[in-house]
Design a protein around this motif. Structure first.
Motif, mmCIF file in Angstrom:
data_model
loop_
_atom_site.group_PDB
_atom_site.id
_atom_site.type_symbol
_atom_site.label_atom_id
_atom_site.label_comp_id
_atom_site.label_asym_id
_atom_site.label_seq_id
_atom_site.Cartn_x
_atom_site.Cartn_y
_atom_site.Cartn_z
ATOM 1 N N ALA A 68 0.798 -1.226 0.000
ATOM 2 C CA ALA A 68 0.000 0.000 0.000
ATOM 3 C C ALA A 68 0.830 1.275 0.000
ATOM 4 O O ALA A 68 0.387 2.303 -0.515
ATOM 5 N N VAL A 69 2.031 1.243 0.566
ATOM 6 C CA VAL A 69 2.769 2.481 0.812
ATOM 7 C C VAL A 69 3.231 3.168 -0.477
ATOM 8 O O VAL A 69 3.161 4.399 -0.578
ATOM 9 N N LEU A 70 3.682 2.435 -1.469
ATOM 10 C CA LEU A 70 4.139 3.066 -2.715
ATOM 11 C C LEU A 70 3.011 3.747 -3.495
ATOM 12 O O LEU A 70 3.171 4.907 -3.913
ATOM 13 N N PRO A 71 1.879 3.101 -3.713
ATOM 14 C CA PRO A 71 0.802 3.807 -4.427
ATOM 15 C C PRO A 71 0.310 5.049 -3.682
ATOM 16 O O PRO A 71 0.032 6.077 -4.295
ATOM 17 N N ILE A 72 0.219 4.962 -2.363
ATOM 18 C CA ILE A 72 -0.216 6.127 -1.584
ATOM 19 C C ILE A 72 0.791 7.261 -1.717
ATOM 20 O O ILE A 72 0.417 8.421 -1.920
ATOM 21 N N GLY A 73 2.075 6.942 -1.618
ATOM 22 C CA GLY A 73 3.108 7.963 -1.767
ATOM 23 C C GLY A 73 3.092 8.591 -3.149
ATOM 24 O O GLY A 73 3.255 9.809 -3.293
#
Length: 119
Positions: A78-83
């Protein structure tokens, strides 16, 4: 979940963070190259998640350890798409720097998943 994939993901995430810091120093916004590198990392984390799902039954992971492992792996997904969403919507130097933090966080999440797997 042992093998070269987790180490390659850690190295790719750290490389991603360094490349983003170069972008920040040059005052550039994220482009297709960064998005492509992030996509490769995402695909690797997805493969790691699938491998862990198949191997968790053979490993000596109890319920809470398995939940923690999958929590780290889902967070890593989840962290890469959110960033990237944050970085692409704001289009500032600071928002690009967020991607460096995301790269470091990605590496940390994979390291923690390995530690949970090894325990």
């Amino acid at each position: 979940m042992d093998g070269p994939l987790p180490l390659a993901l850690i190295a790719a995430s750290l490389l991603f963070a360094v490349v983003v810091l170069v972008y920040v120093a040059l005052a550039r916004t994220p482009d297709w190259g960064l998005l492509g590198l992030a996509g490769v990392i995402e695909a690797g984390v997805l493969v790691l998640l699938v491998i862990a799902a198949f191997q968790v039954g053979d490993a000596d992971l109890s319920g809470p350890s398995a939940i923690t492992l999958f929590g780290y792996l889902v967070a890593a997904l989840a962290v890469l798409p959110i960033g990237f969403l944050w970085s692409l919507t704001e289009r500032s130097r600071g928002a690009t720097a967020v991607l460096a933090v995301v790269g470091l966080t990605e590496a940390f999440l994979v390291v923690r998943a390995l530690q949970v797997w090894a325990s």
